[in-house]
Design an enzyme around this catalytic site. Sequence first.
Site, short mmCIF file in Angstrom:
data_model
loop_
_atom_site.label_atom_id
_atom_site.label_comp_id
_atom_site.label_asym_id
_atom_site.label_seq_id
_atom_site.Cartn_x
_atom_site.Cartn_y
_atom_site.Cartn_z
N ARG A 92 0.81 -1.21 0.00
CA ARG A 92 0.00 0.00 0.00
C ARG A 92 0.85 1.28 0.00
O ARG A 92 0.64 2.17 -0.82
CB ARG A 92 -0.93 0.03 1.24
CG ARG A 92 -2.13 -0.84 1.13
CD ARG A 92 -2.51 -1.38 2.49
NE ARG A 92 -1.49 -2.36 2.86
CZ ARG A 92 -1.61 -3.66 2.56
NH1 ARG A 92 -2.71 -4.10 2.04
NH2 ARG A 92 -0.63 -4.51 2.82
N THR A 93 1.80 1.37 0.92
CA THR A 93 2.55 2.63 1.08
C THR A 93 3.38 2.92 -0.16
O THR A 93 3.36 4.04 -0.68
CB THR A 93 3.47 2.52 2.31
OG1 THR A 93 2.71 2.03 3.40
CG2 THR A 93 4.07 3.86 2.66
N LYS A 139 25.69 -5.90 -2.18
CA LYS A 139 27.16 -6.04 -2.28
C LYS A 139 27.86 -5.39 -1.10
O LYS A 139 29.09 -5.25 -1.10
CB LYS A 139 27.65 -5.39 -3.58
CG LYS A 139 27.03 -5.96 -4.84
CD LYS A 139 27.52 -5.16 -6.05
CE LYS A 139 26.67 -5.42 -7.28
NZ LYS A 139 26.91 -4.42 -8.34
N ARG A 180 11.39 3.77 3.57
CA ARG A 180 10.95 2.75 4.54
C ARG A 180 12.16 1.91 4.91
O ARG A 180 12.91 1.47 4.03
CB ARG A 180 9.85 1.86 3.98
CG ARG A 180 9.57 0.69 4.91
CD ARG A 180 8.36 -0.09 4.54
NE ARG A 180 7.14 0.63 4.86
CZ ARG A 180 5.93 0.07 4.88
NH1 ARG A 180 5.79 -1.20 4.59
NH2 ARG A 180 4.87 0.79 5.18
N HIS A 198 4.97 5.77 11.52
CA HIS A 198 4.48 5.59 10.15
C HIS A 198 3.51 6.76 9.92
O HIS A 198 2.29 6.59 9.90
CB HIS A 198 3.79 4.24 10.01
CG HIS A 198 3.49 3.81 8.60
ND1 HIS A 198 3.61 4.65 7.51
CD2 HIS A 198 3.06 2.62 8.12
CE1 HIS A 198 3.28 3.98 6.42
NE2 HIS A 198 2.95 2.75 6.76
#
Length: 317
Positions: free
Chosen positions: A66-67, A94, A116, A144
């Site tokens: 969703r976000t 890496k 995020r 959030h």
Amino acid sequence: MAKASTENYSFDQKHLLGLADYSREDILYVLDQAKSFREILDRPVPKIPTLRDKTIVNLFYENSTRTRLSFELAQKRMGADVVNFSASTSSTKKGESLKDTIQNISSMKIDMVVCRHESPGVPHFLTQCVDAAILNAGDGAHEHPTQALLDMFTMQQIHPSLDGKKVAIIGDISHSRVVRSNIIGLTKVGAKVVICGPKTFMPKFVEDMGAEISYNLEETLSWCDVAMALRIQLERQGKSTELFPSLREYHDLFGIKMKHLEKYPDFKIMHPGPINRGVELQSEVADSERAVILDQVTNGVAVRMAVLYLLSGGIRI
Ligand code: CP
């Protein structure tokens, strides 16, 4: 950078790291702006060129449906150039550090970063590495903020003033960034918040933040105007048996069921997603007319458009 303002108020934030940094006026202003963007989403051509000179990177180190998609849709609806970074397919694999990653991306001339990350504080750290505006799309169990803003926007569609409204948040509190941002935001706009769940899920910060605690689902549902169920985050707590005996027992004690909707006819159901059907909510409850869960998702695009617009310092729409 020009900032959006009204006669008596000026929105003067550069970043959105958490609602802890936003005043009541900032929060209500973002929600008010989001109304205009929500109307735009209903137009036959839901696009405006507000961010056509902006380049935005979506920097996702943790999974999201969703976000991530709603930020990207919001950016594209506003005409921004958008690039998506996924840690799993990047040079992070890496061994490249977060600081090197963001400084290299910044060298490509970007204006905003949506981030995020599983570690609390990463969005704040990024503000020390680059000049771009940083938007927190979820950092560990910290905050959030756009989720809480879209939750409040959805509540406002039901109850235009949130002052004095009774919001119950039920479920996995100790692992939830959504609950922290919601308690901060809702108490700032005058809502009453009760947090309900098993004792093993109840952290000390709840009362310190101005919410009340309940261990009784029936009492909580008989009281509230809105009941927001939170996902049991099995991936954050390891085995479910560590904090409660079984998912079935959790559902028996704290799952919202059709019998609750029949007994208490007024409250609406919210859930930030993703839902564990049959755990937080009986499946029929999630699909019932009392649930506004998909409205939350639609509103997420509008709220993120508003936040992007305000943090870009752009012209008024
Ligand atoms: N509500 C929420 O943050 O959902 P995603 O993890 O799918 O983005």
